[in-house]
Design a protein around this motif. Sequence first.
Motif, PDB file in Angstrom:
ATOM      1  N   PRO B 181       0.835  -1.208   0.000  1.00 58.77           N
ATOM      2  CA  PRO B 181       0.000   0.000   0.000  1.00 58.77           C
ATOM      3  C   PRO B 181       0.868   1.257   0.000  1.00 58.77           C
ATOM      4  O   PRO B 181       1.965   1.262   0.543  1.00 58.77           O
ATOM      5  N   PHE B 183       1.422   5.407   0.766  1.00 62.08           N
ATOM      6  CA  PHE B 183       0.979   6.518   1.607  1.00 62.08           C
ATOM      7  C   PHE B 183       0.385   7.586   0.705  1.00 62.08           C
ATOM      8  O   PHE B 183       1.054   8.086  -0.194  1.00 62.08           O
ATOM      9  N   PRO B 185      -1.397  11.026   1.283  1.00 62.37           N
ATOM     10  CA  PRO B 185      -1.939  12.064   2.168  1.00 62.37           C
ATOM     11  C   PRO B 185      -3.175  12.732   1.574  1.00 62.37           C
ATOM     12  O   PRO B 185      -4.054  13.162   2.301  1.00 62.37           O
ATOM     13  N   GLN B 333       5.322  -2.223   6.435  1.00 58.63           N
ATOM     14  CA  GLN B 333       5.889  -0.916   6.087  1.00 58.63           C
ATOM     15  C   GLN B 333       5.823   0.093   7.217  1.00 58.63           C
ATOM     16  O   GLN B 333       6.737   0.892   7.374  1.00 58.63           O
ATOM     17  N   CYS B 334       4.708   0.103   7.947  1.00 62.55           N
ATOM     18  CA  CYS B 334       4.449   1.192   8.891  1.00 62.55           C
ATOM     19  C   CYS B 334       4.616   0.711  10.331  1.00 62.55           C
ATOM     20  O   CYS B 334       4.004  -0.285  10.735  1.00 62.55           O
ATOM     21  N   GLY B 375      -1.400   4.121   9.604  1.00 58.22           N
ATOM     22  CA  GLY B 375      -0.745   3.344   8.550  1.00 58.22           C
ATOM     23  C   GLY B 375      -0.978   3.986   7.199  1.00 58.22           C
ATOM     24  O   GLY B 375      -1.826   4.880   7.069  1.00 58.22           O
ATOM     25  N   ALA B 376      -0.246   3.519   6.200  1.00 56.69           N
ATOM     26  CA  ALA B 376      -0.466   4.019   4.841  1.00 56.69           C
ATOM     27  C   ALA B 376      -1.841   3.565   4.352  1.00 56.69           C
ATOM     28  O   ALA B 376      -2.522   4.274   3.623  1.00 56.69           O
TER      29      ALA B 376
END
Lengths: 68, 418
Positions: B181, B183, B185, B333-334, B375-376
């Motif tokens: 996934p 990120f 924003p 990842q996060c 998380g993303a």
Amino acid sequence: MSRLRLVVDPVACEAYGYCTELLPELIGVDEWGYPIVSGDPLPEHLVALAREAARQCPRRALALRPTP
Amino acid sequence: MPTATDTRVEPLLASWRAAQRRDLATHLAHHGPLSLGDPTWLTRMTKAVDEAGLTGRGGAGFPSAVKHRAARGAAVAPVVVVNAMEGEPASQKDAVLLTCVPHLVLDGAQVAAALVGASAIVACVAADQDVLADALAGAVAERAGTGWSPVPVQLARPPGRYVAGEESALVDWLELGRGAPRFRPDKAVPLRIGRQPAMVHNAETLAHLALIARRGPGAFRGAGTEHAPGTTLVTISGGVEHPGVYEVSAGTPLQEIIALARPGITPAAVLVGGYGGTWIAARHLDVPFAAGPLRALGAGPGAGVLVVLPAGACGLADTARIASYMAGQSAGQCGPCVFGLPAIASDLAALADGRADMALPERLRRRLGLVAGRGACRHPDGVARMVASALEVFADDVALHLAGRTCPGRAHPSVVLW
């Protein structure tokens, strides 16, 4: 209040912790060392410091973005 | 499975029910041809999708018309991505669609492509689902040279992990071969594969689109409610005699839907939406299965997953199993997801095993607050929601487990599938 907020890119962030050290007024830390930001508009008097914290992030994971 | 006396409306699955065949000829004989060429089509179809009120059936429930509008204005021709990844272990609807009515999904992809002026269609089936990929590839091959494939269709096989079907992870796979996934924003910024905007649609959403293109918005709205129009596919599993995929009118009360699968024992609770969904207590099962009414209970239709917990089973034990599975499905990842989900899963395991200390409930609740929104993607949010709902719905069990009592439900077979 400014029209900016702090945003952490959670993929880039590796919990170096610089931001929390530089800006404890606005950035908390969780039990694993990762920063917690609120997403609320930044107070004007902390914008410069927030920019500095973003600049200091070794992972470029912290950014100031416009509030939605 | 439905019987001859079954009066439910099943537009998606009707051709399969009637003929038990999925080939192009059967499909066309049942549904009739699909017209995409005529010059007024684009205007009429755009209006039809708007009026139908079709929303995405993959979990997010986003209005399809809005998605089309966003993709249509692009300077570069978009790619339509068919999401048949079905990362939810308790979901089988994509499998049923590809096995029984693959041409409806392909029709829908062509309709979507025509609506936004796409130059390509990529259909994604998980790498560990060869049978489904073969069914879809067979349907694609049948269309070669027939005129039923104006926009070329490619098949992609991303990894069969839980989060690989998240739309930004799909695009990440198609573009870079990673499948993680991204990120984002600003969610309003469209996903892209190279320079091309990617419009990701769940397989079921496309199947509905294919029917709206033929029968119009009125027929679509013939099922469902004003705010939740159409039929929807649900996958019922757990404590039922006939687990499987059912096509139901949106807004049907949950207990009526579950009754189709014949719950042997009175349900104690139902997990609604998926493994990142919400437990709903038995006393609320009169809730209509639609976004609005479910929201009042902190839930949502998600991908149509319904896991029935039979009376006598331990909801905390199954919640712990699901949390542990979900922790293992993080893309890694996060930080809050990588560290938070295993911490939450381990708290739940301790609670379920009756070896919790008194500080556990407070610590667990704090941790749930720490992972959501950090998380993303929404994977950690889903786990936090599912666990928080378990603590509420199974509050009495939490108290018993904390008191160190032996839980008779622990011996009950798990309703968790993988």
